[in-house]
Design a protein around this motif. Structure first.
Motif, PDB file in Angstrom:
ATOM      1  N   THR A  89       0.840  -1.188   0.000  1.00 27.25           N
ATOM      2  CA  THR A  89       0.000   0.000   0.000  1.00 27.25           C
ATOM      3  C   THR A  89       0.878   1.242   0.000  1.00 27.25           C
ATOM      4  O   THR A  89       1.925   1.267   0.637  1.00 27.25           O
ATOM      5  CB  THR A  89      -0.969   0.046   1.196  1.00 27.25           C
ATOM      6  OG1 THR A  89      -1.782   1.221   1.081  1.00 27.25           O
ATOM      7  CG2 THR A  89      -0.231   0.068   2.525  1.00 27.25           C
ATOM      8  N   CYS A  90       0.418   2.249  -0.735  1.00 24.58           N
ATOM      9  CA  CYS A  90       1.081   3.551  -0.751  1.00 24.58           C
ATOM     10  C   CYS A  90       0.086   4.625  -0.297  1.00 24.58           C
ATOM     11  O   CYS A  90       0.318   5.811  -0.475  1.00 24.58           O
ATOM     12  CB  CYS A  90       1.596   3.868  -2.159  1.00 24.58           C
ATOM     13  SG  CYS A  90       2.766   2.647  -2.793  1.00 24.58           S
ATOM     14  N   ASP A  91      -1.018   4.191   0.274  1.00 22.66           N
ATOM     15  CA  ASP A  91      -2.111   5.074   0.656  1.00 22.66           C
ATOM     16  C   ASP A  91      -2.024   5.388   2.152  1.00 22.66           C
ATOM     17  O   ASP A  91      -2.036   4.471   2.981  1.00 22.66           O
ATOM     18  CB  ASP A  91      -3.441   4.399   0.324  1.00 22.66           C
ATOM     19  CG  ASP A  91      -4.617   5.348   0.358  1.00 22.66           C
ATOM     20  OD1 ASP A  91      -4.817   6.000   1.415  1.00 22.66           O
ATOM     21  OD2 ASP A  91      -5.322   5.448  -0.652  1.00 22.66           O
ATOM     22  N   ASN A  92      -1.965   6.664   2.485  1.00 23.26           N
ATOM     23  CA  ASN A  92      -1.840   7.071   3.884  1.00 23.26           C
ATOM     24  C   ASN A  92      -3.024   6.634   4.742  1.00 23.26           C
ATOM     25  O   ASN A  92      -2.883   6.491   5.956  1.00 23.26           O
ATOM     26  CB  ASN A  92      -1.650   8.580   3.986  1.00 23.26           C
ATOM     27  CG  ASN A  92      -0.264   9.006   3.548  1.00 23.26           C
ATOM     28  OD1 ASN A  92       0.696   8.244   3.682  1.00 23.26           O
ATOM     29  ND2 ASN A  92      -0.153  10.203   3.006  1.00 23.26           N
ATOM     30  N   ARG A  93      -4.186   6.411   4.150  1.00 21.96           N
ATOM     31  CA  ARG A  93      -5.340   5.944   4.931  1.00 21.96           C
ATOM     32  C   ARG A  93      -5.071   4.584   5.570  1.00 21.96           C
ATOM     33  O   ARG A  93      -5.673   4.258   6.603  1.00 21.96           O
ATOM     34  CB  ARG A  93      -6.590   5.869   4.048  1.00 21.96           C
ATOM     35  CG  ARG A  93      -7.085   7.225   3.577  1.00 21.96           C
ATOM     36  CD  ARG A  93      -8.227   7.090   2.601  1.00 21.96           C
ATOM     37  NE  ARG A  93      -7.717   6.580   1.321  1.00 21.96           N
ATOM     38  CZ  ARG A  93      -8.467   6.374   0.247  1.00 21.96           C
ATOM     39  NH1 ARG A  93      -9.769   6.617   0.291  1.00 21.96           N
ATOM     40  NH2 ARG A  93      -7.933   5.919  -0.870  1.00 21.96           N
ATOM     41  N   ASP A  94      -4.157   3.816   4.991  1.00 19.30           N
ATOM     42  CA  ASP A  94      -3.854   2.504   5.561  1.00 19.30           C
ATOM     43  C   ASP A  94      -2.990   2.584   6.812  1.00 19.30           C
ATOM     44  O   ASP A  94      -2.767   1.575   7.473  1.00 19.30           O
ATOM     45  CB  ASP A  94      -3.194   1.614   4.503  1.00 19.30           C
ATOM     46  CG  ASP A  94      -4.211   1.000   3.562  1.00 19.30           C
ATOM     47  OD1 ASP A  94      -5.341   0.723   4.006  1.00 19.30           O
ATOM     48  OD2 ASP A  94      -3.880   0.807   2.377  1.00 19.30           O
ATOM     49  N   ARG A  95      -2.533   3.755   7.164  1.00 28.73           N
ATOM     50  CA  ARG A  95      -1.774   3.925   8.411  1.00 28.73           C
ATOM     51  C   ARG A  95      -2.698   4.074   9.619  1.00 28.73           C
ATOM     52  O   ARG A  95      -2.250   4.084  10.753  1.00 28.73           O
ATOM     53  CB  ARG A  95      -0.854   5.138   8.305  1.00 28.73           C
ATOM     54  CG  ARG A  95       0.182   4.999   7.201  1.00 28.73           C
ATOM     55  CD  ARG A  95       1.088   6.211   7.141  1.00 28.73           C
ATOM     56  NE  ARG A  95       1.898   6.223   5.949  1.00 28.73           N
ATOM     57  CZ  ARG A  95       3.004   5.527   5.771  1.00 28.73           C
ATOM     58  NH1 ARG A  95       3.436   4.733   6.718  1.00 28.73           N
ATOM     59  NH2 ARG A  95       3.681   5.607   4.645  1.00 28.73           N
ATOM     60  N   GLU A  96      -4.000   4.172   9.362  1.00 31.40           N
ATOM     61  CA  GLU A  96      -4.975   4.424  10.427  1.00 31.40           C
ATOM     62  C   GLU A  96      -5.364   3.160  11.187  1.00 31.40           C
ATOM     63  O   GLU A  96      -5.972   3.251  12.247  1.00 31.40           O
ATOM     64  CB  GLU A  96      -6.232   5.076   9.834  1.00 31.40           C
ATOM     65  CG  GLU A  96      -5.958   6.432   9.222  1.00 31.40           C
ATOM     66  CD  GLU A  96      -7.139   6.985   8.438  1.00 31.40           C
ATOM     67  OE1 GLU A  96      -8.232   6.373   8.470  1.00 31.40           O
ATOM     68  OE2 GLU A  96      -6.957   8.031   7.795  1.00 31.40           O
ATOM     69  N   ASN A  97      -5.071   1.976  10.663  1.00 32.92           N
ATOM     70  CA  ASN A  97      -5.477   0.745  11.314  1.00 32.92           C
ATOM     71  C   ASN A  97      -4.287  -0.205  11.405  1.00 32.92           C
ATOM     72  O   ASN A  97      -3.621  -0.460  10.407  1.00 32.92           O
ATOM     73  CB  ASN A  97      -6.620   0.087  10.532  1.00 32.92           C
ATOM     74  CG  ASN A  97      -7.263  -1.006  11.326  1.00 32.92           C
ATOM     75  OD1 ASN A  97      -6.619  -1.958  11.749  1.00 32.92           O
ATOM     76  ND2 ASN A  97      -8.557  -0.866  11.566  1.00 32.92           N
TER      77      ASN A  97
END
Length: 192
Positions: A89-97
């Motif tokens: 993943t390169c999407d910052n939203r995936d750092r939330e979980n």
């Protein structure tokens, strides 16, 4: 790899997370049902590690993260969770979980006889609904062979097949490498 449905109970994602943390094995959640993950062969494991190491080395210093089969992927806009062999993943939203990602750009599944039809069919059908997914990689554990389901700029899925002597192109992460690097030190059983 999915072995078999574990039981007939339907789970919500919250029930599944709570239940699974008490289990000794990993389980995928598909349409409210849990499926026990089967073990793999030495080749399966080694090929997954080769992918992981090659991709990790390439992504070092970027904002992308690569994960092994210990991290779940939530199939976007569904209550389904899988354990691919490798995900990026390169999407910052995936750092939330901390326990799953939802926006992978690349997923790798190392094929086995028992899961190949599912990985190519129903599993890909679920994964391809995610607009972030660009490369869905299927690697053989029986021969030097990789198929990449690649979403092109027009949003169409095309199959790119690679065999011995070719360079594999992971367009989602701008990586090109010899296919032999992903099969380094793999010994295939001779067929009778």
């Amino acid at each position: 790899m999915i072995a078999a449905r574990d039981n007939d109970r339907h789970f919500t994602p919250e029930e599944y997370f709570s239940w699974e943390e008490k289990q000794l094995e990993k389980h995928e959640l598909i349409d409210g049902r849990v499926y026990a993950m089967s073990g793999g062969t030495q080749n399966h494991s080694a090929i997954a590690i080769n992918f992981l190491l090659s991709i990790r080395s390439h992504l070092r210093g970027s904002n992308c993260n690569v994960f092994n089969s210990d991290l779940k992927v939530n199939i976007l806009n569904t209550p389904n969770y899988t354990y691919p062999d490798v995900s990026v993943t390169c999407d910052n939203r995936d750092r939330e979980n901390a326990i799953y990602i939802t926006y992978p750009c690349l997923i790798v599944e190392v094929l086995s006889d028992s899961t190949e039809a599912y990985d190519r069919g129903k599993k890909f059908e679920k994964y391809r609904r995610n607009p972030n997914l660009i490369d869905y990689v299927l690697a053989s554990s029986d021969e030097v062979a990789i198929d990449i389901y690649h979403k092109n700029d027009a949003g169409e899925w095309v199959i790119l097949s690679y065999r011995e002597g070719e360079r594999v192109e992971f367009q989602s992460i701008n990586l090109s490498l010899p296919i032999e690097q992903l099969y380094e030190e793999i010994i295939f059983e001779r067929q009778p």
